[in-house]
Design an enzyme around this catalytic site. Sequence first.
Site, PDB file in Angstrom:
ATOM      1  N   HIS A 133      -3.224  87.490  25.353  1.00 44.59           N
ATOM      2  CA  HIS A 133      -3.345  88.605  24.515  1.00 44.59           C
ATOM      3  C   HIS A 133      -2.320  88.440  23.396  1.00 44.59           C
ATOM      4  O   HIS A 133      -1.240  88.724  23.408  1.00 44.59           O
ATOM      5  CB  HIS A 133      -2.992  89.893  25.195  1.00 44.59           C
ATOM      6  N   HIS A 189      -1.734  88.898  18.746  1.00 43.60           N
ATOM      7  CA  HIS A 189      -1.966  89.139  17.455  1.00 43.60           C
ATOM      8  C   HIS A 189      -1.364  88.339  16.727  1.00 43.60           C
ATOM      9  O   HIS A 189      -0.007  88.085  16.823  1.00 43.60           O
ATOM     10  CB  HIS A 189      -1.455  90.615  17.147  1.00 43.60           C
ATOM     11  N   LYS A 212     -13.549  92.765  22.470  1.00 44.62           N
ATOM     12  CA  LYS A 212     -12.374  93.757  22.565  1.00 44.62           C
ATOM     13  C   LYS A 212     -12.918  95.015  22.232  1.00 44.62           C
ATOM     14  O   LYS A 212     -13.505  95.358  21.119  1.00 44.62           O
ATOM     15  CB  LYS A 212     -11.382  93.415  21.590  1.00 44.62           C
ATOM     16  N   HIS A 254      -8.549  98.027  25.240  1.00 45.59           N
ATOM     17  CA  HIS A 254      -7.479  98.869  25.062  1.00 45.59           C
ATOM     18  C   HIS A 254      -7.700 100.175  25.845  1.00 45.59           C
ATOM     19  O   HIS A 254      -8.380 100.935  25.357  1.00 45.59           O
ATOM     20  CB  HIS A 254      -7.117  98.906  23.614  1.00 45.59           C
ATOM     21  N   HIS A 277      -2.644  95.083  28.411  1.00 44.85           N
ATOM     22  CA  HIS A 277      -1.168  95.531  28.729  1.00 44.85           C
ATOM     23  C   HIS A 277      -1.101  96.642  29.642  1.00 44.85           C
ATOM     24  O   HIS A 277      -0.947  97.807  28.931  1.00 44.85           O
ATOM     25  CB  HIS A 277      -0.865  95.817  27.102  1.00 44.85           C
ATOM     26  N   ASP A 322       0.855  90.588  23.825  1.00 40.74           N
ATOM     27  CA  ASP A 322       0.387  91.675  22.999  1.00 40.74           C
ATOM     28  C   ASP A 322       1.535  91.539  21.798  1.00 40.74           C
ATOM     29  O   ASP A 322       1.770  92.572  21.159  1.00 40.74           O
ATOM     30  CB  ASP A 322       0.604  93.019  23.503  1.00 40.74           C
TER      31      ASP A 322
END
Length: 344
Positions: A13, A15, A99, A136, A174, A247
Site C-alpha cells: 500500500h 502513495h 481500490k 479504505h 491500514h 500507506d
Amino acid sequence: MEQITITRPDDWHLHVRTGAMLKTVIPHTARQFSRAIIMPNLTPPVSTVERAEQYHQEIIQAIPENLNFQPLMTLYLTDSTTVTEIKKAAESPIIFACKLYPAGATTNSDSGVSNISHIAAVLESMQEHDIPLLIHGEITDPECDIFDREKVFVETILAKITADFPALRIVLEHVTTVEAVQFVQDASEKIAATITPQHLMFNRNAILAGGIRPHHYCLPIIKREKHRLAIIAAATSGHSKFFLGTDSAPHLQSRKENSCGCAGCYSAHAAIELYAEVFDDVDKLDNLEAFASFNGADFYGLPRNTEKITLRRNNWIAPEYYLVDNDRLIPLQAGKSISWQLTE
Ligand code: DOR
Ligand code: ZN
C-alpha cells in the site's frame, strides 16, 4: 539479535504521487522494496486502464537506474466504473487490484463510490476475474465520530460485501482497530489486511498530547492504545492474513502544517527500519519476514522475492526534511533516532 537478513520485502500500500514529489519519494521505496501496490488517488483519479498505463510509465521513468523495482498498478473505482473496464483490467499485465474509496473518506476520494450498491456489477466482475478489492474502510457519515468510522464500516459495509461476494479477494487496508483485526481473523481466507508503521508505533496521544502534531495525522486516524496493541499482536503474529502496507502518503510541509492540514504520514524513507523497530520491541523479529516479504505475495498469488536484505542494529538519525522543488517533505520521525538500519 544484532543483525537480521530477510527476503527483500514488498509494500502492499503506497502513495507516490506525480512530478517532483514522485521523483523525491520513489528512490526511498525502491532502495528497500522489490514491488509496491501503487494507490490511484491522483486528481483526476487513475480510474481507467489507459490512465494506469500512463501513470505506470511515469513511475518507471522516475526509478533510479541502479534499482530494480516493480510498481503494481491499481484502478480507482467510481460510481461509473464499468464492467468493460474491469475486463480490461483483468487482461492488463500491469494492474493487480482495484481500490474502493468511499466518496469523501480521505485525500482525493471525492470521485469515490457514493454507495456500494452502485458497483454491485463491478464487484461481481472482479470476483469472476479474481481481481483483489482493496478497501479504505471508513464510513463517511458526518454524524459518525471520526474514531468510530472504521469499526462502523467493518460492521456494516464490509460485512455486507463479504457476504454478497464470498469469493472476492479483499484487503482491508491500514487496519487500526481491535474490531477490524478481529473481523479479518474470523473471516474467510479471502480476506486479509495491511498494517502501517504509524499505527504500530503510536496511539492518539502522539497526535494530540502536548500540542497538535500534524505529521502524525493520517486516515484512518490513529486510535487508543488498546487498538495499537491489537494491531501489534496481529502484525507480529506471523499470521498469513496480515502484511506490510506502509500507506506512505507524502504531502508538502505547507499542506501538512496548515490550519486545515492534509491526512498522511510519509514513511517510505525508513519503512522497513521502522517496522523492524516495532517487531524488535516485542521480541518478534523472527516474524518480520513473514509479515514483510511472504504474506502479501502469497495473498496476491505472486512469487516471493528471491533477493535478500540485511538490517543491522544501529542508531541513525532520520533527516529533518527532503526537498521537493521549493518546498519540503517532512518524514515520520524527522530528526529522531531509529534503531535499525538497512545495510546498502
Ligand atoms: O492519511 C491518508 N493519506 N490516508 C489515506 O487514505 C490517503 C492518504 C493520502 O493519499 O494522502
Ligand atoms: Zn492510502
